[in-house]
Write a protein that holds these residues in place. Structure first.
Motif, PDB file in Angstrom:
ATOM      1  N   UNK A  35      13.179   7.078   2.245  1.00 49.65           N
ATOM      2  CA  UNK A  35      12.395   5.977   2.786  1.00 49.65           C
ATOM      3  C   UNK A  35      12.854   5.670   4.201  1.00 49.65           C
ATOM      4  N   UNK A  36      11.922   5.258   5.040  1.00 51.67           N
ATOM      5  CA  UNK A  36      12.242   4.884   6.415  1.00 51.67           C
ATOM      6  C   UNK A  36      11.738   3.461   6.646  1.00 51.67           C
ATOM      7  N   UNK A  37      12.655   2.566   7.060  1.00 54.34           N
ATOM      8  CA  UNK A  37      12.348   1.158   7.220  1.00 54.34           C
ATOM      9  C   UNK A  37      12.857   0.685   8.577  1.00 54.34           C
ATOM     10  N   UNK A  38      12.103  -0.217   9.194  1.00 57.36           N
ATOM     11  CA  UNK A  38      12.559  -0.832  10.447  1.00 57.36           C
ATOM     12  C   UNK A  38      12.362  -2.341  10.350  1.00 57.36           C
ATOM     13  N   UNK A  39      12.994  -3.074  11.268  1.00 57.81           N
ATOM     14  CA  UNK A  39      12.895  -4.522  11.296  1.00 57.81           C
ATOM     15  C   UNK A  39      12.899  -4.953  12.759  1.00 57.81           C
ATOM     16  N   UNK A  40      11.940  -5.796  13.152  1.00 52.51           N
ATOM     17  CA  UNK A  40      11.810  -6.213  14.550  1.00 52.51           C
ATOM     18  C   UNK A  40      12.793  -7.312  14.943  1.00 52.51           C
ATOM     19  N   UNK A  41      13.566  -7.837  13.986  1.00 54.45           N
ATOM     20  CA  UNK A  41      14.562  -8.855  14.311  1.00 54.45           C
ATOM     21  C   UNK A  41      15.742  -8.223  15.032  1.00 54.45           C
ATOM     22  N   UNK A  42      16.589  -9.075  15.594  1.00 51.43           N
ATOM     23  CA  UNK A  42      17.827  -8.597  16.201  1.00 51.43           C
ATOM     24  C   UNK A  42      18.709  -7.961  15.123  1.00 51.43           C
ATOM     25  N   UNK A  43      19.652  -7.118  15.508  1.00 52.08           N
ATOM     26  CA  UNK A  43      20.457  -6.366  14.534  1.00 52.08           C
ATOM     27  C   UNK A  43      21.115  -7.215  13.444  1.00 52.08           C
ATOM     28  N   UNK A  44      21.559  -8.416  13.768  1.00 45.47           N
ATOM     29  CA  UNK A  44      22.231  -9.217  12.734  1.00 45.47           C
ATOM     30  C   UNK A  44      21.292  -9.677  11.628  1.00 45.47           C
ATOM     31  N   UNK A  45      19.987  -9.606  11.848  1.00 48.62           N
ATOM     32  CA  UNK A  45      19.015  -9.973  10.820  1.00 48.62           C
ATOM     33  C   UNK A  45      18.213  -8.773  10.321  1.00 48.62           C
ATOM     34  N   UNK A  46      18.677  -7.582  10.611  1.00 48.53           N
ATOM     35  CA  UNK A  46      17.970  -6.376  10.181  1.00 48.53           C
ATOM     36  C   UNK A  46      18.837  -5.527   9.277  1.00 48.53           C
ATOM     37  N   UNK A  47      19.010  -4.259   9.631  1.00 51.57           N
ATOM     38  CA  UNK A  47      19.809  -3.366   8.800  1.00 51.57           C
ATOM     39  C   UNK A  47      21.251  -3.854   8.672  1.00 51.57           C
ATOM     40  N   UNK A  55       9.689  -3.291   7.516  1.00 46.76           N
ATOM     41  CA  UNK A  55       8.419  -2.569   7.419  1.00 46.76           C
ATOM     42  C   UNK A  55       8.710  -1.104   7.136  1.00 46.76           C
ATOM     43  N   UNK A  56       8.079  -0.561   6.102  1.00 47.01           N
ATOM     44  CA  UNK A  56       8.184   0.867   5.812  1.00 47.01           C
ATOM     45  C   UNK A  56       7.382   1.640   6.852  1.00 47.01           C
ATOM     46  N   UNK A  57       7.851   2.818   7.234  1.00 49.50           N
ATOM     47  CA  UNK A  57       7.146   3.615   8.236  1.00 49.50           C
ATOM     48  C   UNK A  57       5.874   4.245   7.678  1.00 49.50           C
ATOM     49  N   UNK A  58       5.748   4.296   6.355  1.00 49.85           N
ATOM     50  CA  UNK A  58       4.552   4.837   5.706  1.00 49.85           C
ATOM     51  C   UNK A  58       4.148   3.877   4.593  1.00 49.85           C
ATOM     52  N   UNK A  59       2.852   3.821   4.297  1.00 48.65           N
ATOM     53  CA  UNK A  59       2.383   3.009   3.179  1.00 48.65           C
ATOM     54  C   UNK A  59       2.647   3.696   1.851  1.00 48.65           C
ATOM     55  N   UNK A  60       2.581   5.033   1.840  1.00 46.35           N
ATOM     56  CA  UNK A  60       2.765   5.823   0.624  1.00 46.35           C
ATOM     57  C   UNK A  60       3.729   6.952   0.930  1.00 46.35           C
ATOM     58  N   UNK A  61       4.687   7.167   0.036  1.00 47.16           N
ATOM     59  CA  UNK A  61       5.616   8.292   0.139  1.00 47.16           C
ATOM     60  C   UNK A  61       5.352   9.221  -1.040  1.00 47.16           C
ATOM     61  N   UNK A  62       5.433  10.508  -0.784  1.00 41.32           N
ATOM     62  CA  UNK A  62       5.217  11.504  -1.830  1.00 41.32           C
ATOM     63  C   UNK A  62       6.454  12.369  -1.945  1.00 41.32           C
ATOM     64  N   UNK A  63       6.830  12.672  -3.185  1.00 46.91           N
ATOM     65  CA  UNK A  63       7.963  13.552  -3.427  1.00 46.91           C
ATOM     66  C   UNK A  63       7.622  14.505  -4.555  1.00 46.91           C
ATOM     67  N   UNK A  64       8.354  15.593  -4.629  1.00 48.94           N
ATOM     68  CA  UNK A  64       8.112  16.613  -5.646  1.00 48.94           C
ATOM     69  C   UNK A  64       9.453  17.082  -6.176  1.00 48.94           C
ATOM     70  N   UNK A  65       9.569  17.129  -7.494  1.00 46.98           N
ATOM     71  CA  UNK A  65      10.787  17.631  -8.132  1.00 46.98           C
ATOM     72  C   UNK A  65      10.376  18.413  -9.376  1.00 46.98           C
ATOM     73  N   UNK A  66      11.062  19.513  -9.626  1.00 50.10           N
ATOM     74  CA  UNK A  66      10.727  20.340 -10.781  1.00 50.10           C
ATOM     75  C   UNK A  66      11.342  19.770 -12.051  1.00 50.10           C
ATOM     76  N   UNK A  67      10.616  19.945 -13.147  1.00 44.88           N
ATOM     77  CA  UNK A  67      11.059  19.496 -14.447  1.00 44.88           C
ATOM     78  C   UNK A  67      12.342  20.224 -14.865  1.00 44.88           C
ATOM     79  N   UNK A  68      13.256  19.480 -15.474  1.00 42.66           N
ATOM     80  CA  UNK A  68      14.451  20.084 -16.051  1.00 42.66           C
ATOM     81  C   UNK A  68      15.565  20.413 -15.075  1.00 42.66           C
TER      82      UNK A  68
END
Length: 107
Positions: free
Chosen positions: A60-72, A37-50
């Motif tokens: 991005x920030x993600x978590x998983x409610x499973x035990x560690x062997x089935x998550x990250x 599950x992402x911690x936010x539904x929408x992420x915004x970023x800004x970068x200048x041209x060139x």
């Protein structure tokens, strides 16, 4: 359900019929039943041209409610909107520029 108790019975075909039973305890420790599950539904970023490549745009920030062997660790892929390869996402979820961004003028 985190555990089950099963009663198993075996018997033979002899006369007299002989039988025995046993209780088997089954413990379910984990299943890969929770999606990341992402911690936010929408992420915004800004970068200048060139600007140079490798500029961090957003993390991005993600978590998983499973035990560690089935998550990250998680694996990230950009599946749409990066046809020219201007962006890159790494294993930590950092989206950065992979090429210089220039506005194209359409006539």
């Amino acid at each position: 359900i985190s555990s089950y108790s099963l009663v198993i019975q075996a018997h033979d075909s002899g006369l007299p019929i002989l039988l025995s039973s046993a209780v088997v305890s089954v413990t379910v420790t984990d299943a890969n039943d929770n999606a990341p599950v992402f911690s936010q539904d929408v992420y915004w970023g800004l970068v200048q041209e060139g600007r140079r490549t490798g500029i961090e745009v957003v993390t991005l920030s993600v978590s998983d409610a499973d035990l560690p062997e089935n998550g990250p660790p998680f694996v990230f892929h950009i599946i749409q909107g990066n046809e020219n390869g201007e962006f890159h996402v790494d294993s930590a979820g950092v989206i950065s520029t992979a090429g210089r961004l220039f506005k194209t003028v359409q006539e």
